[in-house]
Design an enzyme around this catalytic site. Sequence first.
Site, PDB file in Angstrom:
ATOM      1  N   TYR A  33       0.834  -1.207   0.000  1.00 20.82           N
ATOM      2  CA  TYR A  33       0.000   0.000   0.000  1.00 20.82           C
ATOM      3  C   TYR A  33       0.860   1.245   0.000  1.00 20.82           C
ATOM      4  O   TYR A  33       2.068   1.184   0.193  1.00 20.82           O
ATOM      5  CB  TYR A  33      -0.945  -0.011   1.207  1.00 20.82           C
ATOM      6  CG  TYR A  33      -0.317   0.333   2.538  1.00 20.82           C
ATOM      7  CD1 TYR A  33       0.529  -0.558   3.188  1.00 20.82           C
ATOM      8  CD2 TYR A  33      -0.569   1.560   3.151  1.00 20.82           C
ATOM      9  CE1 TYR A  33       1.099  -0.235   4.419  1.00 20.82           C
ATOM     10  CE2 TYR A  33       0.002   1.882   4.387  1.00 20.82           C
ATOM     11  CZ  TYR A  33       0.832   0.982   5.009  1.00 20.82           C
ATOM     12  OH  TYR A  33       1.397   1.301   6.208  1.00 20.82           O
ATOM     13  N   ARG A  52       8.208   4.058  -4.760  1.00 21.14           N
ATOM     14  CA  ARG A  52       8.305   3.044  -3.692  1.00 21.14           C
ATOM     15  C   ARG A  52       7.287   1.924  -3.923  1.00 21.14           C
ATOM     16  O   ARG A  52       7.586   0.745  -3.668  1.00 21.14           O
ATOM     17  CB  ARG A  52       8.085   3.684  -2.324  1.00 21.14           C
ATOM     18  CG  ARG A  52       8.285   2.681  -1.185  1.00 21.14           C
ATOM     19  CD  ARG A  52       8.239   3.328   0.177  1.00 21.14           C
ATOM     20  NE  ARG A  52       6.952   3.946   0.431  1.00 21.14           N
ATOM     21  CZ  ARG A  52       6.706   4.767   1.446  1.00 21.14           C
ATOM     22  NH1 ARG A  52       7.663   5.076   2.304  1.00 21.14           N
ATOM     23  NH2 ARG A  52       5.506   5.287   1.613  1.00 21.14           N
ATOM     24  N   ARG A 101      -8.096 -20.759  -1.611  1.00 21.99           N
ATOM     25  CA  ARG A 101      -6.963 -20.462  -0.726  1.00 21.99           C
ATOM     26  C   ARG A 101      -5.835 -21.441  -1.020  1.00 21.99           C
ATOM     27  O   ARG A 101      -6.044 -22.653  -1.033  1.00 21.99           O
ATOM     28  CB  ARG A 101      -7.396 -20.593   0.740  1.00 21.99           C
ATOM     29  CG  ARG A 101      -6.280 -20.297   1.727  1.00 21.99           C
ATOM     30  CD  ARG A 101      -6.816 -20.287   3.161  1.00 21.99           C
ATOM     31  NE  ARG A 101      -5.770 -19.952   4.114  1.00 21.99           N
ATOM     32  CZ  ARG A 101      -5.001 -20.849   4.732  1.00 21.99           C
ATOM     33  NH1 ARG A 101      -5.149 -22.147   4.507  1.00 21.99           N
ATOM     34  NH2 ARG A 101      -4.064 -20.454   5.587  1.00 21.99           N
ATOM     35  N   LYS A 151       6.485  -2.053   1.782  1.00 29.67           N
ATOM     36  CA  LYS A 151       5.317  -1.477   2.474  1.00 29.67           C
ATOM     37  C   LYS A 151       4.112  -2.405   2.336  1.00 29.67           C
ATOM     38  O   LYS A 151       3.170  -2.141   1.584  1.00 29.67           O
ATOM     39  CB  LYS A 151       5.017  -0.079   1.918  1.00 29.67           C
ATOM     40  CG  LYS A 151       4.135   0.774   2.844  1.00 29.67           C
ATOM     41  CD  LYS A 151       4.214   2.235   2.465  1.00 29.67           C
ATOM     42  CE  LYS A 151       3.217   3.111   3.163  1.00 29.67           C
ATOM     43  NZ  LYS A 151       3.329   3.120   4.616  1.00 29.67           N
ATOM     44  N   GLU A 183      11.822   2.228  14.209  1.00 22.53           N
ATOM     45  CA  GLU A 183      10.952   3.318  13.727  1.00 22.53           C
ATOM     46  C   GLU A 183       9.683   3.335  14.566  1.00 22.53           C
ATOM     47  O   GLU A 183       9.493   2.498  15.447  1.00 22.53           O
ATOM     48  CB  GLU A 183      10.632   3.130  12.240  1.00 22.53           C
ATOM     49  CG  GLU A 183       9.966   1.811  11.921  1.00 22.53           C
ATOM     50  CD  GLU A 183       9.839   1.519  10.432  1.00 22.53           C
ATOM     51  OE1 GLU A 183       9.753   2.454   9.612  1.00 22.53           O
ATOM     52  OE2 GLU A 183       9.801   0.319  10.084  1.00 22.53           O
ATOM     53  N   LEU A 207      11.047   1.117   7.036  1.00 19.21           N
ATOM     54  CA  LEU A 207      10.464   1.605   5.789  1.00 19.21           C
ATOM     55  C   LEU A 207      11.236   2.850   5.345  1.00 19.21           C
ATOM     56  O   LEU A 207      11.572   3.700   6.170  1.00 19.21           O
ATOM     57  CB  LEU A 207       8.988   1.969   5.989  1.00 19.21           C
ATOM     58  CG  LEU A 207       8.305   2.334   4.664  1.00 19.21           C
ATOM     59  CD1 LEU A 207       8.054   1.093   3.828  1.00 19.21           C
ATOM     60  CD2 LEU A 207       7.005   3.074   4.896  1.00 19.21           C
TER      61      LEU A 207
HETATM   62  N1  PDD Z   1       2.861   4.990   7.270  1.00 24.81           N
HETATM   63  N2  PDD Z   1       7.541   3.689   8.830  1.00 24.81           N
HETATM   64  C1  PDD Z   1       6.396   2.964   8.808  1.00 24.81           C
HETATM   65  C2  PDD Z   1       6.379   1.654   9.491  1.00 24.81           C
HETATM   66  C3  PDD Z   1       5.250   3.472   8.152  1.00 24.81           C
HETATM   67  O1  PDD Z   1       4.127   2.758   8.133  1.00 24.81           O
HETATM   68  C4  PDD Z   1       5.309   4.749   7.530  1.00 24.81           C
HETATM   69  C5  PDD Z   1       4.133   5.334   6.801  1.00 24.81           C
HETATM   70  C6  PDD Z   1       6.530   5.471   7.599  1.00 24.81           C
HETATM   71  C7  PDD Z   1       6.686   6.826   6.963  1.00 24.81           C
HETATM   72  O2  PDD Z   1       6.716   6.730   5.555  1.00 24.81           O
HETATM   73  P1  PDD Z   1       6.203   7.938   4.637  1.00 24.81           P
HETATM   74  O3  PDD Z   1       6.984   9.121   5.036  1.00 24.81           O
HETATM   75  O4  PDD Z   1       6.523   7.485   3.258  1.00 24.81           O
HETATM   76  O5  PDD Z   1       4.726   8.096   4.904  1.00 24.81           O
HETATM   77  C8  PDD Z   1       7.617   4.900   8.236  1.00 24.81           C
HETATM   78  C9  PDD Z   1       1.676   5.462   6.582  1.00 24.81           C
HETATM   79  C10 PDD Z   1       1.530   6.930   6.609  1.00 24.81           C
HETATM   80  C11 PDD Z   1       0.463   4.716   7.113  1.00 24.81           C
HETATM   81  O6  PDD Z   1       0.594   3.537   7.349  1.00 24.81           O
HETATM   82  O7  PDD Z   1      -0.625   5.313   7.253  1.00 24.81           O
END
Ligand code: PDD
Length: 287
Positions: A33, A52, A101, A151, A183, A207
């Site tokens: 996503y 990405r 499945r 992601k 993170e 990420l």
């Molecule tokens: N999340 N690390 C993780 C684990 C994340 O899920 C996200 C983003 C980030 C930051 O990435 P970016 O700057 O590209 O948004 C870092 C999104 C916003 C979400 O899950 O809603």
Amino acid sequence: MGRTVYVNGAYLPENQAHVSIFDRGFLMADGVYEVTSVLDGKLVDFDGHVARLARSLSELDIENPLTADELLDIHRELVRLNDVVDGGVYLQITRGAPGDRDFVFPDPEETKPTVVLFTQSKPGLADSPVAKTGIKVISIDDIRWGRRDIKTVQLLYPSMGKMMAKKAGCDDAWMVEDGHVTEGTSNNAYIVKGGKIITRNLSTDILHGITRAAVLAFAREAQMVVEERPFTIQEAQDADEAFITSASMFVMPVVEVDGAAVGTGTPGPVAARLREIYLEESRKAAI
Ligand code: PDD
């Protein structure tokens, strides 16, 4: 009135949009996503999110069903149809619904990826009052899988982490592995010490945040010193400032870590300046 959403080529009212019960996103979290923020009706860091997305799909051997231009058209059309001024567009692509499945991946000639997009309207997103007070985080063990650079929609543990934080009267959790912060549950983590911005280096452990890339570039342009290395919770508690970045929070100050105030316990000048620069430059560059 419900939203208009996008599913596999069609724009539909949200209550008429469906995916199969055999979709591998639903059965196996076999999908990826992106979340792209919208400011003034325009998409922020769109090229980064699409790049990405292509990488995440490629790492999982999922065919990329749409070109960057097609994705841009769909994002823009959804923003238009839903009158989004500030908010975001959520996009999910899964390996599709093979009709049963099976752990084995389906033949990509027969099973096409499922593509879903929807908008989230958040009026005044950039003027969040929370940015003035900052957020509080707790630390939790990072027990996620080893490919956090992809992601994927496997968000159970981040979701549990957010609930653990809530239960502790906090806003979010920073995950710790081998004594160092990886993170936040849905954001990248930073500390500031002696004017230096410290954030974990890129690897499969985290990420590769699109907001992180932009913010670090702006920081370097502004002659700020950036050090990309892992840091500990103790360092965060002893830091002058701390903050997080993500597409939905932009740059958000962190004022407390595991009950200890960071610096003065109020948002610091580096985070405030970076938030200001990021929002200003993002608005200018949004498409
Ligand atoms: N999340 N690390 C993780 C684990 C994340 O899920 C996200 C983003 C980030 C930051 O990435 P970016 O700057 O590209 O948004 C870092 C999104 C916003 C979400 O899950 O809603």
